[in-house]
Design an enzyme around this catalytic site. Structure first.
Site, short mmCIF file in Angstrom:
data_model
loop_
_atom_site.label_atom_id
_atom_site.label_comp_id
_atom_site.label_asym_id
_atom_site.label_seq_id
_atom_site.Cartn_x
_atom_site.Cartn_y
_atom_site.Cartn_z
N ASP A 10 -0.64 -11.11 -0.49
CA ASP A 10 -0.58 -10.19 -1.63
C ASP A 10 -0.54 -8.76 -1.03
OD1 ASP A 10 -1.13 -8.98 -4.22
OD2 ASP A 10 -3.17 -8.71 -3.49
N ASP A 12 -1.31 -5.28 -3.13
CA ASP A 12 -2.33 -4.36 -3.67
C ASP A 12 -3.72 -4.97 -3.56
OD1 ASP A 12 -0.69 -2.16 -4.61
OD2 ASP A 12 0.19 -3.66 -5.95
#
Ligand code: XBP
Ligand code: MG
Length: 269
Positions: A10, A12
């Site tokens: 991922d 953020d």
């Protein structure tokens, strides 16, 4: 026992802790640019984060906090333009180095790459944000280390739907069991698990410490660096991996391989 072939990250909260001091600030700057007196405080933004995707987040804010707001143009176009401005602001902030990669990220990426593991990204954020963040890193060409970057509106449903992870697995042409995924949020965990990524490491970020990570194999407060070991939080593989983690002093490839074995062969060693 499947072999570990790829790591999917991922962005953020995971590669960089971007939400509070990056995205939130960029949203507020875009609001000011548009002449709007809206201000997303740190706690309000924390609430709004339950909705993934910036355009979706603005829409939710309008429904819940500005029910009387009536833009001069159709709502979809208004949100699209406002969000485009936010993306410009965010990208500029990343270019200026406002937020860097989290500790241990570059080290782990370099080690994985050196070992011939494949790297992917599965994120809700807009593709330009990923490029801006990675281009500002102190290693040139970092963006090209990732064979697949799945980002933003390329899927119909954003996290917690599994779509973005399914797309990345499809593009890598790998089964979920050949991968370890790294996430920071409950929405990300739901998305990764929904795509079958059971070898899932969570590294908590500024907003996500109190969320529900049920189903994730291991939860830590970060990847850590040899001189600053991560704190073990919980997860079904926590006990099995604790001695190795203590010996290695941080999450390195050996720890990730052990995590993968813990999930697929029921053993940490
Ligand atoms: C990230 C997000 C993103 C960013 C903003 O979630 O929810 O929406 O906050 O990005 P995750 P955009 O880390 O789970 O992928 O404004 O570009 O949509
Ligand atoms: Mg995240």
């Amino acid at each position: 026992m499947p072999e570990l072939e790829a790591i999917i990250f991922d962005v953020d909260g995971t590669l960089a802790d971007t939400e509070r001091d990056g995205h939130r600030v960029a949203f507020n700057a875009a609001f000011a640019d548009a002449g709007l007196d809206w201000e997303w405080s740190v706690p309000l933004y924390g609430e709004l984060l339950r909705v993934t995707g910036g355009k979706e987040r603005i829409r939710t804010y309008l429904t819940e906090h500005r029910p009387d707001f009536a833009p001069l143009e159709p709502l979809d176009a208004f949100i699209r333009k406002l969000h485009a401005r936010k993306t410009e602001r965010f990208a500029r902030m990343m270019q200026e180095g406002v937020i860097g990669l989290r500790p241990g990220v570059l080290r782990l990426l370099a080690e994985a790459r050196e070992a011939g593991l494949r790297l992917g990204i599965a994120t809700t954020t807009t593709p330009q944000n990923v490029t801006a963040l990675l281009s500002a890193a102190p290693v040139s060409g970092l963006v090209d280390w990732f064979e697949v970057i799945g980002a933003g509106d390329v899927v119909a449903a954003k996290k917690p739907a599994p779509d973005i992870y399914q797309l990345v697995l499809q593009r890598l042409e790998l089964p979920a069991s050949a991968c370890v995924a790294v996430e920071d949020s409950d929405n990300g965990v739901r998305a990764a698990l929904g795509a079958g990524l059971s070898a899932l490491l969570v590294t908590l970020s500024s907003y996500t410490g109190r969320q529900d990570f049920s189903g994730a194999a291991l939860i830590l407060d970060g990847l850590g660096e040899p001189a600053a070991a991560p704190r073990l939080v919980e997860g079904p593989c926590a006990r099995a991996l604790a001695p190795l983690l203590a010996a290695r002093g941080c999450v390195d490839l050996e720890v990730l391989r052990a995590l993968h074995r813990c999930v697929y062969a029921g053993a940490a060693g």
